[in-house]
Motif scaffolding. Structure first.
Motif, short mmCIF file in Angstrom:
data_model
loop_
_atom_site.label_atom_id
_atom_site.label_comp_id
_atom_site.label_asym_id
_atom_site.label_seq_id
_atom_site.Cartn_x
_atom_site.Cartn_y
_atom_site.Cartn_z
N LYS A 1 0.81 -1.22 0.00
CA LYS A 1 0.00 0.00 0.00
C LYS A 1 0.85 1.27 0.00
CE LYS A 1 -4.25 -1.85 1.79
NZ LYS A 1 -5.07 -1.71 0.61
N GLY A 2 2.18 1.12 0.00
CA GLY A 2 3.06 2.27 -0.13
C GLY A 2 3.53 2.90 1.17
N PHE A 3 3.32 2.22 2.30
CA PHE A 3 3.84 2.76 3.56
C PHE A 3 5.36 2.81 3.50
CE2 PHE A 3 -0.34 1.78 4.93
CZ PHE A 3 -0.57 2.35 6.17
N THR A 4 5.95 3.76 4.16
CA THR A 4 7.41 3.83 4.21
C THR A 4 7.94 2.77 5.17
OG1 THR A 4 7.51 5.39 6.05
CG2 THR A 4 7.36 6.33 3.83
N THR A 5 9.19 2.40 4.95
CA THR A 5 9.83 1.43 5.82
C THR A 5 9.83 1.94 7.26
OG1 THR A 5 11.23 0.72 3.98
CG2 THR A 5 11.99 0.16 6.18
N LYS A 6 10.09 3.21 7.45
CA LYS A 6 10.12 3.81 8.78
C LYS A 6 8.74 3.72 9.45
CE LYS A 6 11.75 6.21 12.23
NZ LYS A 6 11.95 5.38 13.39
N ASP A 7 7.68 4.02 8.69
CA ASP A 7 6.32 3.92 9.25
C ASP A 7 5.99 2.49 9.65
OD1 ASP A 7 5.78 6.63 9.06
OD2 ASP A 7 4.73 6.44 7.14
N ASP B 1 7.78 1.70 12.83
CA ASP B 1 7.14 2.36 13.97
C ASP B 1 5.86 1.63 14.39
OD1 ASP B 1 9.12 4.28 14.00
OD2 ASP B 1 7.90 5.80 12.99
N LEU B 2 5.09 1.16 13.43
CA LEU B 2 3.79 0.56 13.72
C LEU B 2 3.86 -0.92 14.09
CD1 LEU B 2 1.78 2.36 10.91
CD2 LEU B 2 1.63 2.79 13.37
N THR B 3 4.87 -1.63 13.60
CA THR B 3 4.95 -3.07 13.85
C THR B 3 6.07 -3.49 14.78
OG1 THR B 3 6.43 -3.49 11.98
CG2 THR B 3 4.03 -3.57 11.54
N SER B 4 7.02 -2.60 15.00
CA SER B 4 8.23 -2.89 15.80
C SER B 4 9.15 -3.91 15.14
CB SER B 4 7.87 -3.36 17.21
OG SER B 4 7.16 -2.35 17.89
N LEU B 5 8.95 -4.17 13.85
CA LEU B 5 9.88 -5.03 13.12
C LEU B 5 11.17 -4.27 12.87
CD1 LEU B 5 7.55 -6.63 10.41
CD2 LEU B 5 8.54 -7.77 12.40
N SER B 6 12.28 -4.99 12.75
CA SER B 6 13.55 -4.35 12.45
C SER B 6 13.57 -3.90 10.99
CB SER B 6 14.71 -5.32 12.69
OG SER B 6 14.67 -6.37 11.74
N LEU B 7 14.42 -2.91 10.71
CA LEU B 7 14.55 -2.46 9.32
C LEU B 7 15.04 -3.59 8.44
CD1 LEU B 7 16.13 1.09 9.83
CD2 LEU B 7 13.78 0.53 9.16
#
Length: 54
Positions: A26-32, A35-41
């Motif tokens: 859906k085009g969310f940024t990696t940073k978003d 922030d929302l899932t707490s997954l690592s980059l």
């Protein structure tokens, strides 16, 4: 508060990964997503690579 069993944790983690993949589509940024899932980059980038192969 009860602790999750290992299979519950695996199911929870799979669910978070599925959500993250949908967010990427859906085009969310990696940073978003981080922030929302707490997954690592690193994990998000791995999911992004998996989506690119499909």
């Amino acid at each position: 508060m009860e602790l999750m069993t290992s299979w519950e944790k695996k199911g929870f983690d799979k669910g978070i990964e599925k959500v993250a993949k949908q967010m990427l589509l859906k085009g969310f940024t990696t940073k978003d997503i981080q922030d929302l899932t707490s997954l690592s980059l690193e994990k998000i980038e791995k999911l992004k690579t998996q989506l690119d192969k499909v």
